[in-house]
Write an enzyme that holds these catalytic residues in place. Structure first.
Site, PDB file in Angstrom:
ATOM      1  N   ARG A 293      55.707  42.650  51.607  1.00  0.00           N
ATOM      2  CA  ARG A 293      56.248  41.383  52.120  1.00  0.00           C
ATOM      3  C   ARG A 293      57.667  41.137  51.612  1.00  0.00           C
ATOM      4  O   ARG A 293      58.491  40.578  52.321  1.00  0.00           O
ATOM      5  CB  ARG A 293      55.357  40.229  51.667  1.00  0.00           C
ATOM      6  CG  ARG A 293      53.994  40.273  52.321  1.00  0.00           C
ATOM      7  CD  ARG A 293      53.290  38.925  52.208  1.00  0.00           C
ATOM      8  NE  ARG A 293      51.960  39.019  52.772  1.00  0.00           N
ATOM      9  CZ  ARG A 293      50.868  39.235  52.038  1.00  0.00           C
ATOM     10  NH1 ARG A 293      50.966  39.375  50.734  1.00  0.00           N
ATOM     11  NH2 ARG A 293      49.688  39.320  52.613  1.00  0.00           N
TER      12      ARG A 293
ATOM     13  N   LYS B  15      39.989  51.316  44.747  1.00  0.00           N
ATOM     14  CA  LYS B  15      38.857  50.491  44.369  1.00  0.00           C
ATOM     15  C   LYS B  15      39.365  49.096  44.032  1.00  0.00           C
ATOM     16  O   LYS B  15      40.525  48.973  43.673  1.00  0.00           O
ATOM     17  CB  LYS B  15      38.117  51.140  43.209  1.00  0.00           C
ATOM     18  CG  LYS B  15      38.694  50.825  41.816  1.00  0.00           C
ATOM     19  CD  LYS B  15      37.835  51.423  40.744  1.00  0.00           C
ATOM     20  CE  LYS B  15      38.391  51.160  39.379  1.00  0.00           C
ATOM     21  NZ  LYS B  15      38.066  49.943  38.715  1.00  0.00           N
TER      22      LYS B  15
ATOM     23  N   ASP C  14      38.888  57.047  43.258  1.00  0.00           N
ATOM     24  CA  ASP C  14      38.478  56.574  41.935  1.00  0.00           C
ATOM     25  C   ASP C  14      39.205  57.517  40.985  1.00  0.00           C
ATOM     26  O   ASP C  14      38.855  58.692  40.883  1.00  0.00           O
ATOM     27  CB  ASP C  14      36.960  56.702  41.761  1.00  0.00           C
ATOM     28  CG  ASP C  14      36.518  56.259  40.371  1.00  0.00           C
ATOM     29  OD1 ASP C  14      37.375  56.127  39.473  1.00  0.00           O
ATOM     30  OD2 ASP C  14      35.309  56.048  40.177  1.00  0.00           O
ATOM     31  N   HIS C  15      40.239  57.002  40.299  1.00  0.00           N
ATOM     32  CA  HIS C  15      41.117  57.916  39.557  1.00  0.00           C
ATOM     33  C   HIS C  15      40.359  58.699  38.493  1.00  0.00           C
ATOM     34  O   HIS C  15      40.823  59.734  38.034  1.00  0.00           O
ATOM     35  CB  HIS C  15      42.296  57.155  38.947  1.00  0.00           C
ATOM     36  CG  HIS C  15      41.903  56.274  37.805  1.00  0.00           C
ATOM     37  ND1 HIS C  15      41.506  54.990  37.971  1.00  0.00           N
ATOM     38  CD2 HIS C  15      41.819  56.528  36.488  1.00  0.00           C
ATOM     39  CE1 HIS C  15      41.192  54.465  36.787  1.00  0.00           C
ATOM     40  NE2 HIS C  15      41.373  55.387  35.872  1.00  0.00           N
TER      41      HIS C  15
ATOM     42  N   LYS D 143      40.609  63.094  36.813  1.00  0.00           N
ATOM     43  CA  LYS D 143      40.780  63.552  35.430  1.00  0.00           C
ATOM     44  C   LYS D 143      40.241  64.968  35.289  1.00  0.00           C
ATOM     45  O   LYS D 143      39.135  65.265  35.735  1.00  0.00           O
ATOM     46  CB  LYS D 143      40.030  62.620  34.473  1.00  0.00           C
ATOM     47  CG  LYS D 143      40.671  61.261  34.323  1.00  0.00           C
ATOM     48  CD  LYS D 143      39.875  60.420  33.337  1.00  0.00           C
ATOM     49  CE  LYS D 143      40.400  59.005  33.259  1.00  0.00           C
ATOM     50  NZ  LYS D 143      41.650  58.879  32.515  1.00  0.00           N
TER      51      LYS D 143
ATOM     52  N   GLU E 209      35.637  50.885  25.853  1.00  0.00           N
ATOM     53  CA  GLU E 209      37.063  50.566  25.752  1.00  0.00           C
ATOM     54  C   GLU E 209      37.261  49.690  24.527  1.00  0.00           C
ATOM     55  O   GLU E 209      36.402  48.856  24.231  1.00  0.00           O
ATOM     56  CB  GLU E 209      37.513  49.765  26.974  1.00  0.00           C
ATOM     57  CG  GLU E 209      37.512  50.548  28.265  1.00  0.00           C
ATOM     58  CD  GLU E 209      37.833  49.639  29.445  1.00  0.00           C
ATOM     59  OE1 GLU E 209      39.023  49.434  29.701  1.00  0.00           O
ATOM     60  OE2 GLU E 209      36.896  49.122  30.052  1.00  0.00           O
TER      61      GLU E 209
ATOM     62  N   ASP F 285      33.527  46.577  37.627  1.00  0.00           N
ATOM     63  CA  ASP F 285      34.775  47.218  37.215  1.00  0.00           C
ATOM     64  C   ASP F 285      34.539  48.674  36.782  1.00  0.00           C
ATOM     65  O   ASP F 285      35.382  49.534  37.028  1.00  0.00           O
ATOM     66  CB  ASP F 285      35.399  46.419  36.068  1.00  0.00           C
ATOM     67  CG  ASP F 285      36.854  46.779  35.820  1.00  0.00           C
ATOM     68  OD1 ASP F 285      37.541  47.083  36.804  1.00  0.00           O
ATOM     69  OD2 ASP F 285      37.291  46.775  34.656  1.00  0.00           O
TER      70      ASP F 285
ATOM     71  N   HIS G 193      33.150  54.294  38.085  1.00  0.00           N
ATOM     72  CA  HIS G 193      33.322  55.367  37.096  1.00  0.00           C
ATOM     73  C   HIS G 193      31.985  55.901  36.577  1.00  0.00           C
ATOM     74  O   HIS G 193      31.744  57.097  36.547  1.00  0.00           O
ATOM     75  CB  HIS G 193      34.139  54.889  35.894  1.00  0.00           C
ATOM     76  CG  HIS G 193      35.490  54.344  36.241  1.00  0.00           C
ATOM     77  ND1 HIS G 193      36.161  54.715  37.383  1.00  0.00           N
ATOM     78  CD2 HIS G 193      36.284  53.474  35.590  1.00  0.00           C
ATOM     79  CE1 HIS G 193      37.320  54.069  37.405  1.00  0.00           C
ATOM     80  NE2 HIS G 193      37.413  53.316  36.332  1.00  0.00           N
TER      81      HIS G 193
ATOM     82  N   LYS H  16      33.893  46.319  26.897  1.00  0.00           N
ATOM     83  CA  LYS H  16      35.244  46.114  26.373  1.00  0.00           C
ATOM     84  C   LYS H  16      35.125  45.673  24.927  1.00  0.00           C
ATOM     85  O   LYS H  16      34.085  45.189  24.501  1.00  0.00           O
ATOM     86  CB  LYS H  16      35.942  45.032  27.186  1.00  0.00           C
ATOM     87  CG  LYS H  16      36.330  45.519  28.575  1.00  0.00           C
ATOM     88  CD  LYS H  16      37.328  44.586  29.208  1.00  0.00           C
ATOM     89  CE  LYS H  16      37.866  45.176  30.492  1.00  0.00           C
ATOM     90  NZ  LYS H  16      38.786  46.318  30.267  1.00  0.00           N
TER      91      LYS H  16
END
Lengths: 338, 516
Positions: free
Chosen positions: B66, B175, B204-205, B209, B243, B262, B267, B367
């Site tokens: 935009r 995602k 999905d990164h 890997k 994490e 998430d 994952h 987390k």
């Protein structure tokens, strides 16, 4: 390889953590010395080697020059390195002088232990190098034999010990029979030609010009292929295109030049297309371009890395089997000699 | 003159080295070109691919967003991004200069047909001038709420279909793919009205890997592991995705997502599928994905009752992580002080198939756990009979094989060994293999790998529609139960390995969590 090229290799943190040196020794003594060094140094205990690398050179200076290359390689292919220094003085008695060290290469905060052995070979022992290599190979791992400035003869017993022979046609390419001698070895042993790996940017870029349905059909009707560069590399590059496209000798033209270039002219549906990959000057930039009559024309500049000997060697050693594309290119290059 | 028809069959480039997977000429169209993902991931990945000579000469980038910008503004902005990210060094300058000329920018709203008209004009122009051969890779780097609008815009302008048999039109979708099963199905309907499934690359990164792909190499390239990879030898499996970070500045986003959406739905399910799947017949997109779907189909769908007994959800409270005091979740910026959004999930899953029947899979993710680690641990059965005195083996635990995905990628094998000395005592030792010590090659970034895959048309590491649906089917009952507030939100102190309730989940089965 020249001294100047060795000088541009990047430095890696390298630490000798134990060493041993003695003259007039037996192979068994050398082996014992190496195990002792490893036993007494905790950092050397954990080893994740992937190969045994044997280098055959003609002088102590050459030995240190190539060891330097291998130290940089150590950071990518942890290995045991055995440097055999052939002494040309005619001596009647065989004698071995040895220097052994265990070193730690640091990369990414991790320490990798590598082993180096330099063995000076005097007298008739020089003709039985296989007997010096076999006691030192790491169990069940491939053995690569690197001959930086020569091509072994077909009957060389050293070939028996090697899973792979590493040579460099750019260094030996000026010798009239270098390519044919190399070609005679391909049924005997897998060959890694450092020159072939240095040609990779050219090969990739040139192949990339024919990706996509608009350009690929041009490969069916090639009028002219011109390759310039040093003898050896230029033969390989032209041989590669000839073998991949099944081109006749008559459309291929070679020329001498300081830098490599490859130019192909072809037609498709009445339109002419020019496909080029050229390095013009000292800058390490190659231009890849396509020009189609009444069609798209574009150019891409690509950076090529410094020619670190260690990098070509590392790339080359990542591939341990026979490289059929290379072997076919070498076979086709035979037709371009003379 | 050469005219050998077989030497240059049009579907294969005879000069290409199959190992190099050269990408065909194409235009890479980024929707959301002024956004965060473009700056952090996409542009740096594109620049590195260019510097590594992995992009074809006929390659162009079109940014759509935009924000008002000219082509030159866009080029300059991208250059700044790349330089800020440590790329674009002096040696890469020539590459970038020749490359950035093929960057274009289209400003406009995604719901305005004129935006797509302009996009079409720019694409046609690039085909003529830059030889991009009518190939397009669209990338949705926009907020998920705009996905349907952009997809419909592409469809209405005829851009979602390939212009000819030889050209391609593909779409990469980030995602989250839906926020529950229903919305994922709805998004799929919109996507499939515009694109065929084989044009769709759901990213999905995690799958990009190296170490996730290494799970496949370890399992299917070695004869030693597969024979013990089943219920006969494996007692249970533990999957940990931990994490140490909190929600950082994404509090309001995280409130809508939670750990289940998430991390678990994507994952965790991907890692789980690779761990549980049967050996594929072929190592290609459908070969791998067929087996992954089969594995996910065998994972038990929990009913409301089981959600209460087999799943723990929790939130972190104030605590210490790595010597630093950190706030509790409800005190984070953008988080409702009465929030019930989970920052931690632990669950026990059954896998109902021949290979895994009776082997529980324990999954945990959270987390503000003590450290960042992703691993899959296979805990083996104890030996049927120990011919030693109990005293001799008091330090011995059952063998385990751990696939460490990040950090310190590698494999650890724990087994019993005699303690040197006169006495015969046995304890567990760990043999560690670090990928980084055997292969010191530079590992490509996940986005580099996946972008190149999408350009080359290799969908192996992208998620197929039925996989996404299956993963949602597994997590949907949890979402439902939590919406009904059937399961209490447990608490864990930041910097610990999770709530007491998660420990009890395993203790009830006579097991305990590994300490990664």
């Amino acid at each position: 390889m020249t001294q100047t090229q060795a000088a541009v290799t990047p430095s890696v943190p390298f630490d000798t953590i134990g060493s041993w040196e003695a003259d007039n020794v037996t192979a068994a003594q050398v082996e014992r010395a190496l195990s002792e060094l490893r036993r007494h140094e905790e950092r050397a205990a954990l080893r994740t080697s992937v190969l045994t690398l044997v280098i055959v050179v003609g002088s102590a200076d050459e030995a240190s020059e190539h060891l330097d290359v291998v130290r940089h390689l150590g950071a990518r292919h942890p290995s045991r390195t055995l440097v055999l220094v052939l002494n040309d003085e005619e001596e009647t008695e065989s004698r071995l002088d040895a220097a052994v060290s265990v070193c730690v290469v640091e990369r990414g905060g991790r320490q990798i232990a590598v082993e180096e052995m330099v063995i000076g070979c005097h007298g008739p022992a020089r003709y039985h190098l296989d007997s010096l290599v076999l006691p030192f190979t790491l169990p069940n791992l491939p053995v690569a034999v690197w001959l930086p400035s020569s091509i072994p003869s077909k009957g060389d017993p050293l070939l028996e010990t090697a899973d792979r022979v590493v040579v460099d046609t750019r260094v030996v390419g000026w010798q009239a029979d270098a390519l044919s001698r190399l070609h005679s070895l391909i049924h005997r042993v897998a060959i890694t030609d450092l020159s072939w790996w240095r040609l990779k940017p050219w090969r990739n870029l040139f192949a990339g010009l024919f990706e996509g349905h608009m350009y690929r059909p041009f490969l069916r009707d090639v009028h002219n292929l011109e390759v310039t560069g040093h003898p050896g590399p230029r033969h390989l590059l032209a041989g590669w295109v000839m073998s991949r496209l099944d081109l006749p000798r008559s459309v291929v033209h070679l020329g001498d030049a300081e830098h490599l270039s490859i130019k192909l002219v072809a037609s498709h549906e009445g339109r002419r297309g020019r496909f080029e990959v050229v390095r013009k000057g000292e800058e390490r930039v190659i231009d890849a371009s396509v020009e189609i009559d009444d069609g798209p024309s574009f150019q891409q500049k690509v950076q090529i890395g410094e020619e670190w000997q260690s990098r070509s060697l590392a790339d080359a050693l990542g591939h341990m089997g026979h490289n059929e594309t290379y072997e076919a290119a070498l076979a086709a290059a035979m037709g371009l000699l003379g | 003159m050469s005219s050998n028809p077989t030497a240059a069959a049009d579907d294969v480039n005879p000069l290409a080295d199959p190992e190099d997977r050269p990408a065909p000429p194409a235009v890479f169209v980024i929707f959301g070109a002024s956004g965060d993902l473009t700056s952090r991931k996409l542009m740096p990945a594109i620049e590195r691919l260019a510097v590594r000579r992995l992009l074809p000469p006929g390659f162009a980038v079109v940014g759509v967003a935009r924000t008002e910008m000219t082509d030159d503004d866009f080029r300059e902005r991208m250059r700044e991004l790349v330089e800020k990210g440590g790329g674009g060094g002096p040696e890469a300058r020539h590459v970038w200069d020749s490359f950035v000329g093929a960057f274009r920018y289209v400003a406009g709203d995604y719901d305005d047909a004129a935006t797509f008209d302009r996009l079409k004009e720019v694409l046609d122009e690039l085909d003529r001038e830059r030889g991009t051969a009518e190939n397009r890779l669209f990338y949705l780097a926009t907020p998920p709420s705009t996905f349907p609008t952009v997809i419909n815009g592409l469809k209405d302008r005829g851009l979602s279909r390939s212009s000819s048999e030889n050209a391609f039109s593909r779409i990469v979708i980030e995602k989250p793919y839906g926020h529950d099963l229903q919305s994922a199905l709805e998004l799929d309907r919109v996507v499939h009205e515009a694109f065929d499934e084989n044009q769709v690359y759901r990213i999905d990164h995690y799958l990009g890997k190296e170490t996730v792909q290494n799970v496949l190499a370890l399992r299917f390239a070695n004869a030693t592991y597969e024979p013990i990879w089943n219920r006969r030898y494996v007692d249970h499996i533990q999957v940990t995705v931990a994490e140490s970070l909190g929600v950082e500045h994404r509090g309001s986003f995280y409130e809508q997502a939670g750990a289940l959406r998430d991390i678990v739905q994507n994952h965790v399910m991907q890692v789980l599928a690779m761990t549980l799947m049967e050996p594929p017949v072929t190592f290609d997109a459908d070969g791998i994905r067929d087996e992954k779907v089969k594995a996910l189909k065998a994972v038990e769908i929990l009913d409301a009752e089981k959600v209460k007994t087999q799943v723990v959800r929790a939130q972190y409270t104030r605590g210490w992580v790595g010597g630093e005091e950190v706030a509790g979740y409800r005190d984070e910026e953008g988080v409702d002080p009465h929030s019930t959004t989970e920052t931690y999930v632990a669950m026990k899953l059954k896998v109902d198939n021949w290979r895994w029947a009776g082997v529980p899979v324990y999954v945990r993710t959270g987390k503000r756990l003590p450290k960042r680690v992703t691993e899959v641990a296979l805990q083996f059965h104890k030996v049927p009979h120990l011919p030693f005195h109990l005293k001799q083996v008091e330090d011995l635990e059952a063998d385990s094989l751990v696939l460490r995905i990040q950090p310190d990628e590698g494999i650890s094998f724990r087994f019993g060994a005699k303690i040197p000395g006169q006495a015969f005592r046995i304890r567990s030792v760990s043999m560690d293999f670090f990928y980084g010590a055997a292969f010191l090659e530079e590992t490509p970034d996940a986005y580099e790998r996946l972008l190149l895959d999408a350009l080359s048309g290799d969908a192996t590491l992208f998620i197929r529609s039925d996989e996404v649906q299956r993963a949602w089917r597994i997590v949907d009952p949890l979402l439902q139960a939590w919406e009904n507030d059937d399961v209490p939100v447990a608490k864990y102190e930041a910097g610990t390995w999770g709530p007491r309730e998660a420990d009890e989940l395993l203790e009830a089965d006579g097991r305990r969590w590994r300490r990664p």
